[in-house]
Scaffold this motif. Structure first.
Motif, PDB file in Angstrom:
ATOM      1  N   LEU A 390       8.672  13.277  20.002  1.00  0.00           N
ATOM      2  CA  LEU A 390       7.316  12.773  20.213  1.00  0.00           C
ATOM      3  C   LEU A 390       6.228  13.133  19.362  1.00  0.00           C
ATOM      4  O   LEU A 390       5.297  11.834  18.509  1.00  0.00           O
ATOM      5  N   GLY A 391       6.248  14.002  18.641  1.00  0.00           N
ATOM      6  CA  GLY A 391       5.488  14.117  18.006  1.00  0.00           C
ATOM      7  C   GLY A 391       5.940  15.782  16.947  1.00  0.00           C
ATOM      8  O   GLY A 391       7.032  15.728  17.112  1.00  0.00           O
ATOM      9  N   GLY A 392       4.778  15.841  16.462  1.00  0.00           N
ATOM     10  CA  GLY A 392       5.416  16.936  14.669  1.00  0.00           C
ATOM     11  C   GLY A 392       4.181  17.139  13.953  1.00  0.00           C
ATOM     12  O   GLY A 392       3.305  16.667  14.058  1.00  0.00           O
ATOM     13  N   GLY A 393       4.310  18.381  13.376  1.00  0.00           N
ATOM     14  CA  GLY A 393       2.947  18.819  12.171  1.00  0.00           C
ATOM     15  C   GLY A 393       4.291  18.836  10.589  1.00  0.00           C
ATOM     16  O   GLY A 393       5.324  19.450  10.590  1.00  0.00           O
ATOM     17  N   ILE A 394       3.553  18.480   9.857  1.00  0.00           N
ATOM     18  CA  ILE A 394       3.831  19.279   8.449  1.00  0.00           C
ATOM     19  C   ILE A 394       3.105  19.797   7.774  1.00  0.00           C
ATOM     20  O   ILE A 394       1.511  19.309   7.506  1.00  0.00           O
ATOM     21  N   PHE A 395       3.291  21.313   7.226  1.00  0.00           N
ATOM     22  CA  PHE A 395       1.924  21.851   6.076  1.00  0.00           C
ATOM     23  C   PHE A 395       2.497  21.705   4.754  1.00  0.00           C
ATOM     24  O   PHE A 395       3.365  22.714   4.480  1.00  0.00           O
ATOM     25  N   THR A 396       1.929  21.514   4.091  1.00  0.00           N
ATOM     26  CA  THR A 396       1.711  21.573   2.700  1.00  0.00           C
ATOM     27  C   THR A 396       0.896  20.943   1.893  1.00  0.00           C
ATOM     28  O   THR A 396      -0.115  20.338   2.605  1.00  0.00           O
ATOM     29  N   LYS A 397       0.867  21.763   0.661  1.00  0.00           N
ATOM     30  CA  LYS A 397      -0.467  20.994  -0.132  1.00  0.00           C
ATOM     31  C   LYS A 397      -0.592  20.016  -0.544  1.00  0.00           C
ATOM     32  O   LYS A 397      -1.477  19.170  -0.899  1.00  0.00           O
ATOM     33  N   ASP A 398       0.436  19.496  -0.767  1.00  0.00           N
ATOM     34  CA  ASP A 398       1.003  18.060  -1.009  1.00  0.00           C
ATOM     35  C   ASP A 398       0.537  16.839  -0.423  1.00  0.00           C
ATOM     36  O   ASP A 398       1.657  15.843   0.931  1.00  0.00           O
ATOM     37  N   GLU A 399      -0.538  16.190  -0.339  1.00  0.00           N
ATOM     38  CA  GLU A 399      -0.600  15.201   1.119  1.00  0.00           C
ATOM     39  C   GLU A 399       0.393  14.136   1.027  1.00  0.00           C
ATOM     40  O   GLU A 399       0.270  13.424   1.936  1.00  0.00           O
ATOM     41  N   ALA A 400       0.760  13.599  -0.546  1.00  0.00           N
ATOM     42  CA  ALA A 400       0.711  12.947  -0.859  1.00  0.00           C
ATOM     43  C   ALA A 400       2.176  12.441  -0.250  1.00  0.00           C
ATOM     44  O   ALA A 400       3.521  11.670   0.011  1.00  0.00           O
ATOM     45  N   ARG A 407       5.725   9.300   7.266  1.00  0.00           N
ATOM     46  CA  ARG A 407       5.823   8.066   7.509  1.00  0.00           C
ATOM     47  C   ARG A 407       7.801   7.713   7.247  1.00  0.00           C
ATOM     48  O   ARG A 407       8.047   6.454   8.054  1.00  0.00           O
ATOM     49  N   ASN A 408       8.449   8.101   6.278  1.00  0.00           N
ATOM     50  CA  ASN A 408       9.843   7.633   6.140  1.00  0.00           C
ATOM     51  C   ASN A 408      10.449   8.326   6.897  1.00  0.00           C
ATOM     52  O   ASN A 408      12.145   8.090   6.404  1.00  0.00           O
ATOM     53  N   HIS A 409      10.043   9.870   6.924  1.00  0.00           N
ATOM     54  CA  HIS A 409      11.174  10.888   7.331  1.00  0.00           C
ATOM     55  C   HIS A 409      11.165  11.045   8.276  1.00  0.00           C
ATOM     56  O   HIS A 409      12.048  11.895   9.285  1.00  0.00           O
ATOM     57  N   PHE A 410      10.190  11.442   9.608  1.00  0.00           N
ATOM     58  CA  PHE A 410      10.317  12.463  10.259  1.00  0.00           C
ATOM     59  C   PHE A 410      10.196  11.021  11.242  1.00  0.00           C
ATOM     60  O   PHE A 410       9.449  10.181  11.609  1.00  0.00           O
ATOM     61  N   ASP A 411      11.444  11.572  12.173  1.00  0.00           N
ATOM     62  CA  ASP A 411      11.791  10.457  13.289  1.00  0.00           C
ATOM     63  C   ASP A 411      11.272  10.925  14.581  1.00  0.00           C
ATOM     64  O   ASP A 411      11.753  11.327  15.705  1.00  0.00           O
ATOM     65  N   THR A 412       9.516  10.205  14.875  1.00  0.00           N
ATOM     66  CA  THR A 412       8.754  10.580  16.173  1.00  0.00           C
ATOM     67  C   THR A 412       7.740   9.548  15.999  1.00  0.00           C
ATOM     68  O   THR A 412       7.344   8.986  15.210  1.00  0.00           O
ATOM     69  N   GLY A 413       7.244   9.405  17.054  1.00  0.00           N
ATOM     70  CA  GLY A 413       5.851   9.014  17.531  1.00  0.00           C
ATOM     71  C   GLY A 413       4.335   9.354  16.606  1.00  0.00           C
ATOM     72  O   GLY A 413       3.785   8.473  16.418  1.00  0.00           O
ATOM     73  N   MET A 414       4.460  10.462  16.600  1.00  0.00           N
ATOM     74  CA  MET A 414       2.811  11.104  15.767  1.00  0.00           C
ATOM     75  C   MET A 414       3.462  12.437  15.306  1.00  0.00           C
ATOM     76  O   MET A 414       4.212  12.729  15.373  1.00  0.00           O
ATOM     77  N   VAL A 415       2.585  12.478  13.892  1.00  0.00           N
ATOM     78  CA  VAL A 415       2.558  13.616  13.371  1.00  0.00           C
ATOM     79  C   VAL A 415       1.455  13.867  12.223  1.00  0.00           C
ATOM     80  O   VAL A 415       0.542  13.051  12.063  1.00  0.00           O
ATOM     81  N   ARG A 416       0.797  15.413  12.282  1.00  0.00           N
ATOM     82  CA  ARG A 416       0.346  15.326  12.388  1.00  0.00           C
ATOM     83  C   ARG A 416       0.201  16.498  10.822  1.00  0.00           C
ATOM     84  O   ARG A 416       1.629  17.409  11.109  1.00  0.00           O
ATOM     85  N   ILE A 417      -1.159  16.513   9.882  1.00  0.00           N
ATOM     86  CA  ILE A 417      -0.520  16.937   8.994  1.00  0.00           C
ATOM     87  C   ILE A 417      -1.901  18.116   8.502  1.00  0.00           C
ATOM     88  O   ILE A 417      -2.844  17.946   8.856  1.00  0.00           O
ATOM     89  N   ASN A 418      -1.609  19.285   8.322  1.00  0.00           N
ATOM     90  CA  ASN A 418      -2.055  20.107   8.092  1.00  0.00           C
ATOM     91  C   ASN A 418      -3.332  21.085   8.998  1.00  0.00           C
ATOM     92  O   ASN A 418      -4.536  20.698   8.906  1.00  0.00           O
TER      93      ASN A 418
END
Length: 458
Positions: A390-400, A407-418
């Motif tokens: 369904l969803g997920g999140g990524i915490f990193t200082k590198d937005e790119a 886009r290319n690796h998280f196998d979910t419908g939604m991703v939150r960044i920081n």
């Protein structure tokens, strides 16, 4: 006559009792909804939008009463209930504003571009909406607003424990002037629900809930050749990479795990942390979870209210005990008291591995599963090691880097960044794998139950 009784999970006191409807009564409501649909589909998108704006105003006028009722029925924090009502009002307004454009006829060509064609997004009829208790107003509204704009009618089967909220929503729509029968609530058992799906005048089925319930409803819908949209559960992973801002990650992850008392399909549930920052994250995360104030959901300073029911409490506690029996370690919580109400403490489990509920399943309560990853690559592998998506999140200082992973690796419908959040009217909502299929919000939901009709001009 069969009855259901709603109960306040903070006090264990009964609220109200309702009669369960017979199949004949439910079918009568479907017939009325179909007749209302025949009139409603003739209106323009702009005409429908005016009704939606009136419903938004009625919701805001009743915000305090609605929030109070949701808190009493489900244990939701009172302030979160008020936020939910405002979100619902915004969804109606968003749909009224953008619906005419999203659903407008599309000019196409055919015969190699030599002739003109039109694609019309036409309503199909009565939509059956089966919804859970964790957001008693929002869950039905995100279906209702989209389908009213599309020109459909909606029949709602809500979760038993928030029956009062369902009926209040229906009343508010009628107060706002929505034509009678266009939105109605049926209080029925599961066997009757299956017969509703099979009813000739029900043209689509949308359901939010567990993957087990989704499998059943999806199979019944498919057997009867009805399109379905299924938004199911998840055990969303929030990945903390080696270069993450740990203070931000900890604060956000605590919020993401405890939002709505931990009972949200897109809650942060698994916390996959790169080895380089694992100790720093876990120490700070556990410290904050230990300090969470649990108590009366109507009090302003309460951070964590009760679970929605005794059944939900028992399920969550059994999942925690099973995980510990398989090797998980409780860093805090996991040992609820015996006071009145279905209160479960903020809990952090470490050493979570495959084969235990804390790793494999969705724990629908304030229980965090912490998993150590060797490095960033291993963290993404673990995040995707789930039957859900369904969803997920990524915490990193590198937005790119975060965008590439999302886009290319998280196998979910939604991703939150920081960040953490539940839903936004302008962004699609839905998942993949055992988290279901179809989309709501972002304009996508308005077309899920329409007939994309091809009109060929000579």
């Amino acid at each position: 006559m069969q009855q259901i009784t709603t109960t306040n999970p903070a006090t264990d006191q009964d609220i109200a009792t309702y009669d369960v409807m017979t199949k004949d009564t439910a079918f009568e409501k479907i017939m009325v909804a179909h007749q209302a649909f025949l009139q409603w589909k003739a209106k323009t998108h702009e005409e429908r939008g005016a009704y939606l704006r009136d419903i938004a105003a009625a919701l805001r006028d009743a915000s305090d009463a609605l929030a109070q009722l949701m808190t009493e029925e489900t244990g939701k924090l009172l302030r979160d209930g008020k936020t939910e009502v405002e979100l619902c009002a915004q969804i109606f307004e968003y749909t009224a504003t953008h619906g005419p454009t999203v659903l407008a006829d599309e000019n196409r060509t055919h015969n190699g571009g030599k002739k003109k064609g039109i694609v019309a997004h036409c309503p199909i009829g009565v939509i059956y909406s089966v919804q859970p208790w964790n957001f008693p107003i929002y869950q039905p509204v995100r279906v209702l607003a989209a389908n009213l704009m599309a020109g459909n009618a909606v029949i709602l089967k809500h979760a038993e424990i928030c029956t009062g909220s369902a009926l209040k929503l229906k009343d508010l729509c009628e107060v706002a002037g929505l034509p009678e029968g266009l939105f109605d609530v049926i209080i029925i058992d599961h066997d009757t629900s299956d017969e509703v799906i099979a009813h000739d005048l029900v043209r689509g089925v949308t359901m939010t809930g567990s993957d087990g319930a989704g499998r059943h409803i999806g199979q019944v819908a498919t057997k009867n050749l009805k399109k379905s949209v299924l938004e199911l559960g998840s055990n969303d992973a929030y990945v903390v990479l080696a270069d993450a801002d740990i203070a931000l990650a900890v604060e956000t992850c605590v919020k993401g795990r405890l939002y709505n008392n931990g009972q949200t399909c897109v809650s942060a549930k698994r916390f996959v942390v790169a080895d380089a920052v694992y100790d720093d994250f876990v120490d700070a995360f556990v410290a904050q979870m230990k300090n969470v104030k649990m108590g009366d959901p109507k009090e302003d300073d309460t951070q964590l209210g009760p679970l929605s029911s005794k059944e939900q409490f028992d399920t969550v506690h059994q999942q925690v005990k099973d995980s510990i029996a398989h090797g998980a370690v409780a860093l805090c919580g996991g040992d609820p008291g015996s006071e009145t109400g279905q209160f479960y403490p903020a809990t952090v489990l470490s050493n979570c591995t495959p084969g235990m509920p804390a790793y494999d399943d969705e724990i629908f309560g304030p229980v965090a599963s912490v998993i150590r990853a060797e490095d960033d690559e291993d963290a993404m592998r673990i995040a995707n090691d789930s039957r859900y998506g369904l969803g997920g999140g990524i915490f990193t200082k590198d937005e790119a880097k975060a965008i590439d992973l999302a886009r290319n690796h998280f196998d979910t419908g939604m991703v939150r960044i920081n960040s953490f959040g539940a839903a936004d009217p302008n962004m699609p909502f839905g998942g993949v794998k055992d988290s279901g299929f179809g989309r709501e919000h972002g304009g996508f939901g308005m077309k899920e139950f329409t007939n994309a009709k091809a009109i060929f001009l000579p």
